[in-house]
Enzyme design. Structure first.
Site, PDB file in Angstrom:
ATOM      1  N   ASP A  97       9.132   9.600   2.786  1.00  0.00           N
ATOM      2  CA  ASP A  97       7.654   9.116   3.160  1.00  0.00           C
ATOM      3  C   ASP A  97       7.693   9.730   4.239  1.00  0.00           C
ATOM      4  O   ASP A  97       8.498   9.311   5.419  1.00  0.00           O
ATOM      5  CB  ASP A  97       7.413   7.572   2.788  1.00  0.00           C
ATOM      6  CG  ASP A  97       5.914   7.178   2.630  1.00  0.00           C
ATOM      7  OD1 ASP A  97       5.186   8.012   2.993  1.00  0.00           O
ATOM      8  OD2 ASP A  97       5.786   6.425   1.462  1.00  0.00           O
ATOM      9  N   ASP A 199       1.784  10.344   3.820  1.00  0.00           N
ATOM     10  CA  ASP A 199       0.893   9.102   3.848  1.00  0.00           C
ATOM     11  C   ASP A 199      -0.469   9.523   4.479  1.00  0.00           C
ATOM     12  O   ASP A 199      -0.525  10.453   5.379  1.00  0.00           O
ATOM     13  CB  ASP A 199       1.469   8.122   4.864  1.00  0.00           C
ATOM     14  CG  ASP A 199       0.912   6.994   5.058  1.00  0.00           C
ATOM     15  OD1 ASP A 199       0.685   6.226   3.978  1.00  0.00           O
ATOM     16  OD2 ASP A 199       0.438   6.662   6.052  1.00  0.00           O
ATOM     17  N   GLU A 254      -1.167  11.534   0.053  1.00  0.00           N
ATOM     18  CA  GLU A 254      -1.967  10.523  -0.433  1.00  0.00           C
ATOM     19  C   GLU A 254      -3.685  10.633   0.051  1.00  0.00           C
ATOM     20  O   GLU A 254      -3.843  11.319   1.242  1.00  0.00           O
ATOM     21  CB  GLU A 254      -1.568   9.197   0.368  1.00  0.00           C
ATOM     22  CG  GLU A 254      -2.260   7.972  -0.052  1.00  0.00           C
ATOM     23  CD  GLU A 254      -1.896   6.717   1.036  1.00  0.00           C
ATOM     24  OE1 GLU A 254      -2.197   5.809   0.569  1.00  0.00           O
ATOM     25  OE2 GLU A 254      -1.441   6.929   2.019  1.00  0.00           O
ATOM     26  N   HIS A 328       3.182   0.771  -3.823  1.00  0.00           N
ATOM     27  CA  HIS A 328       3.448  -0.403  -2.487  1.00  0.00           C
ATOM     28  C   HIS A 328       2.219  -0.537  -1.990  1.00  0.00           C
ATOM     29  O   HIS A 328       2.087  -2.038  -1.261  1.00  0.00           O
ATOM     30  CB  HIS A 328       4.535   0.058  -1.523  1.00  0.00           C
ATOM     31  CG  HIS A 328       3.843   1.165  -0.814  1.00  0.00           C
ATOM     32  ND1 HIS A 328       3.811   2.519  -1.256  1.00  0.00           N
ATOM     33  CD2 HIS A 328       3.113   1.297   0.584  1.00  0.00           C
ATOM     34  CE1 HIS A 328       3.080   3.260  -0.335  1.00  0.00           C
ATOM     35  NE2 HIS A 328       2.824   2.602   0.786  1.00  0.00           N
ATOM     36  N   ASP A 329       1.077  -0.080  -2.107  1.00  0.00           N
ATOM     37  CA  ASP A 329      -0.349  -0.349  -1.437  1.00  0.00           C
ATOM     38  C   ASP A 329      -1.235  -0.959  -2.626  1.00  0.00           C
ATOM     39  O   ASP A 329      -2.363  -1.257  -2.306  1.00  0.00           O
ATOM     40  CB  ASP A 329      -0.957   0.958  -0.868  1.00  0.00           C
ATOM     41  CG  ASP A 329      -0.213   1.115   0.315  1.00  0.00           C
ATOM     42  OD1 ASP A 329       0.035   0.084   1.070  1.00  0.00           O
ATOM     43  OD2 ASP A 329      -0.426   2.239   0.606  1.00  0.00           O
TER      44      ASP A 329
END
Length: 552
Positions: A97, A199, A254, A328-329
């Site tokens: 990431d 990200d 993302e 995770h979000d």
């Protein structure tokens, strides 16, 4: 080009919550190494690990202060190198990431930048004077609540932070910033990683001058000028030419708030930008007027419409999608779109079948394969996520009662996905021998139980992963939504030459009648969450029943 990743399945690990081996209550790299055999058994191809770089941990690692070092919290560089090697032995590639929109305010670049207005690193970030009336430079909002600007006494200017005030946005207009980011990516590629998840990458380019957002309402937070900005495609093409292409990295960006049309552009192979994109278009099926922090029931109509639109646009435009319901979000999809109490197993399998039949690279978030659920914390003290804590304060300030605010957090908080992985039935569910950093979801769900049950959610995922490699229709077939107006069923068809795939999913607790299309009468059931073996002209679909039917 060998697009092997189109048939691949990615497994996401949130290392802080995956497996603790040194008994400090926080997961670590050696914990990931320990569980590689488990991941190999599942059948995954890529292991995406959220940030493990040196960080003050204000946002659990998404605030990076040193891109070139592993945070001692998780282990050492030697541990990481061993992880890459051990994963490779099991034919699992590592996807790191990478956060390139912002750094921690503890990063050396930012420490230099705040020394004076004339410092060479000043232009690595966005600094502006307050407006004449003393208010922030513009009306942009932080994604974590409040203004996106933080005033710095030392130099009398404010810096831009699209997220927490400890995460200062990098200025990609500065060529030196772009070169440094390219060097970072190349460093990790040389360490042996095969993929990068980028990200909030669609925020890298901002409208020059950073003007006010003209929109009034929840979406008027600056995204008019900081999402899909004027030079974003140029920046990504540059990175592709410098690093992604030469190093043969699989890349996923993302894309929160990007339109389907933009998503196509980012991922078209001939444009040489990204391999695939994460669109959150379908993640707003339980938002009220585009606002996340609301107690809004999930709408199947919204989910069908948003997923189907993106499926069609990406197929027609030759883009490529990352298929996911959880990460995770996001809160746990099982609790969000299914029934995590009475029909937990059925719902978990139904969501897996519904997702895996679509076009794109499939993603599994840790614990999804064993049916982990939302945490349903009952007190604010149990939460750790800064976004959730800020939302709680803002909800109370807006007049929402404490009870209602906690209900909204139970539904929407990211901490729902971040509770420790449930390996067995021991005190802390096998995650650690000591009390973990976040409360364990103590509901008797465990990987150990799943592996012992041949009819478990785990083995449903294992088969679905294998099907995507076996049948071209999964990766190459077109997409058509069926029974669009049906209020209880999500049905779609995939077609590729002589192959056809039909997916029928009941998203309710009711029995629902379904008439099979006539051209599937001789088809076979590939996957059923109720163990059906025979195709019938008319079905009585049971609560949360899902069928994947294949016709050659």
């Amino acid at each position: 080009m060998n697009n092997w990743w189109k048939k691949a399945t990615v497994y996401q690990v949130y290392p802080r919550s995956f497996k603790d081996t040194n008994n400090d209550g926080i997961g670590d790299i050696r914990g990931i190494i320990e569980k590689l055999d488990y991941l190999e058994k599942l059948g995954i191809d890529l292991l995406w690990i959220t940030p493990m770089y040196v960080s003050p941990q204000k946002d659990n690692g998404y605030d990076i202060s040193d891109y070139y070092q592993i945070d001692p919290l998780y282990g050492t560089m030697a541990d990481f190198e061993e992880l890459v090697q051990e994963a490779e032995k099991r034919k699992i590639a590592i996807m790191m990431d990478m956060v390139l929109n912002h750094t921690s305010t503890e990063h050396q670049w930012f420490k230099e930048a705040r020394k004076s207005r004339n410092n060479p690193y000043r232009d690595f970030y966005f600094w502006q004077d307050p407006k004449p009336d003393g208010t922030p430079p513009n009306n942009w909002k932080s994604r974590f609540g409040g203004t996106a600007w933080k005033y710095d006494e030392a130099t009398g200017q404010s810096y831009l932070h699209s997220f927490d005030e400890s995460q200062a946005d990098l200025n990609w207009e500065n060529e030196a910033v772009r070169k440094e980011c390219g060097k970072i990516l190349a460093f990790w590629a040389k360490k042996g990683i095969k993929g990068v998840r980028l990200d909030v990458v669609n925020l890298l380019s901002k409208t020059p001058g950073l003007p006010d957002d003209p929109i009034v309402g929840p979406t008027g937070d600056g995204r008019t000028h900081n999402v899909d900005g004027p030079k974003i495609h140029q920046y990504l093409h540059e990175l592709n030419q410098q690093v992604f292409g030469p190093m043969q990295l699989v890349t996923v960006g993302e894309m929160s708030s990007s339109t389907p049309e933009e998503c196509v552009l980012y991922s078209q192979e001939e444009r040489e930008e990204l391999s695939m994109i994460f669109s959150f278009y379908h993640m707003k099926a339980d938002y009220q007027d585009n606002a996340k922090w609301t107690n809004e029931p999930f709408s199947l109509a919204k989910l069908k419409q948003s997923q189907s639109l993106l499926q069609q646009k990406m197929h027609e435009g030759n883009g490529w999608n990352a298929l996911f319901y959880s990460n995770h979000d996001q809160p746990r999809a099982l609790s969000r779109f299914g029934d995590d109490r009475i029909y937990r197993q059925e719902s978990a399998k139904m969501l897996a079948i519904t997702l895996f039949g679509q076009q794109g690279t499939t993603y599994i978030y840790q614990g999804e394969e064993i049916g982990m659920t939302n945490a349903y914390f009952s007190t604010i003290e149990e939460y750790r996520d800064p976004e959730s804590l800020n939302a709680y304060r803002e909800l109370l300030a807006s007049g929402v009662s404490d009870r209602e605010a906690l209900i909204i957090l139970q539904l929407k908080s990211r901490d729902n996905a971040r509770t420790p992985m449930q390996w067995d039935d021991s005190k802390y569910q096998g995650f650690s021998a000591v009390e973990p950093w976040l409360v364990v979801n103590n509901n008797q769900i465990s990987a150990e139980k799943e592996l012992k049950d041949p009819n478990s959610i785990f083995y449903t995922y294992q088969r679905l992963i294998a099907y995507r490699k076996m049948f071209p229709v999964f990766t190459e077939g077109d997409y058509r939504l069926l029974d669009e107006e049906h209020s209880e069923l999500f049905c779609y068809e995939r077609t590729c030459n002589q192959e056809k795939l039909l997916v029928i999913s009941n998203f309710t607790r009711k029995n629902v009648a379904y008439q099979l299309p006539s051209d599937y009468k001789t088809a076979e059931i590939l996957e059923s969450n109720y163990g059906r073996k025979q195709v019938e002209a008319a079905f009585q679909l049971k609560p949360y029943e899902s069928l994947m039917i294949y016709q050659k």
